[in-house]
Design a protein around this motif. Sequence first.
Motif, mmCIF file in Angstrom:
data_model
loop_
_atom_site.group_PDB
_atom_site.id
_atom_site.type_symbol
_atom_site.label_atom_id
_atom_site.label_comp_id
_atom_site.label_asym_id
_atom_site.label_seq_id
_atom_site.Cartn_x
_atom_site.Cartn_y
_atom_site.Cartn_z
ATOM 1 N N UNK A 1 0.870 -1.179 0.000
ATOM 2 C CA UNK A 1 0.000 0.000 0.000
ATOM 3 C C UNK A 1 0.902 1.222 0.000
ATOM 4 N N UNK A 2 0.716 2.109 -0.980
ATOM 5 C CA UNK A 2 1.554 3.300 -1.107
ATOM 6 C C UNK A 2 0.783 4.512 -0.594
ATOM 7 N N UNK A 3 1.374 5.193 0.380
ATOM 8 C CA UNK A 3 0.816 6.431 0.926
ATOM 9 C C UNK A 3 1.741 7.553 0.479
ATOM 10 N N UNK A 4 1.192 8.601 -0.147
ATOM 11 C CA UNK A 4 2.029 9.683 -0.660
ATOM 12 C C UNK A 4 1.750 10.988 0.077
ATOM 13 N N UNK A 5 2.833 11.747 0.288
ATOM 14 C CA UNK A 5 2.749 13.076 0.895
ATOM 15 C C UNK A 5 3.774 13.972 0.211
ATOM 16 N N UNK A 6 3.652 15.295 0.429
ATOM 17 C CA UNK A 6 4.487 16.251 -0.288
ATOM 18 C C UNK A 6 5.652 16.812 0.514
ATOM 19 N N UNK A 7 5.655 16.645 1.846
ATOM 20 C CA UNK A 7 6.756 17.214 2.622
ATOM 21 C C UNK A 7 6.969 16.439 3.918
ATOM 22 N N UNK A 8 8.014 16.846 4.637
ATOM 23 C CA UNK A 8 8.393 16.144 5.850
ATOM 24 C C UNK A 8 7.372 16.248 6.968
ATOM 25 N N UNK A 9 6.725 17.397 7.095
ATOM 26 C CA UNK A 9 5.708 17.569 8.135
ATOM 27 C C UNK A 9 4.546 16.615 7.882
ATOM 28 N N UNK B 1 4.756 13.883 6.199
ATOM 29 C CA UNK B 1 5.289 12.532 6.373
ATOM 30 C C UNK B 1 5.186 12.082 7.819
ATOM 31 N N UNK B 2 5.540 12.966 8.744
ATOM 32 C CA UNK B 2 5.465 12.616 10.161
ATOM 33 C C UNK B 2 4.026 12.356 10.591
ATOM 34 N N UNK B 3 3.101 13.173 10.114
ATOM 35 C CA UNK B 3 1.687 12.988 10.460
ATOM 36 C C UNK B 3 1.151 11.675 9.893
ATOM 37 N N UNK B 4 1.460 11.395 8.623
ATOM 38 C CA UNK B 4 0.972 10.158 7.996
ATOM 39 C C UNK B 4 1.625 8.923 8.604
ATOM 40 N N UNK B 5 2.897 9.031 8.965
ATOM 41 C CA UNK B 5 3.597 7.891 9.556
ATOM 42 C C UNK B 5 2.960 7.499 10.881
ATOM 43 N N UNK B 6 2.479 8.480 11.623
ATOM 44 C CA UNK B 6 1.827 8.187 12.900
ATOM 45 C C UNK B 6 0.562 7.370 12.683
#
Length: 76
Positions: free
Chosen positions: A29-37, A39-44
Amino acid sequence: GVTLLLVEPDPLARDLARAALRGLEPAVTVVTVADGVEALAQAAQARPQAVVLNLLLPRLSGLETIRQLRQQLGPA
């Protein structure tokens, strides 16, 4: 399955990378985001087992994002 977090600020590059990774579905499953902030929110939420990121990110550098992801998720 495996969740992969893809962090890429350029929309075209992000779409191309996601399209290339589609061949791994449904196992990945691929989750995409545009920046580091983001990324941290989605990783949680997504708790990815793998992360692919551009080191040149807006708002939070790629290296700082990696450092914080390792703190948040633990080492690989």
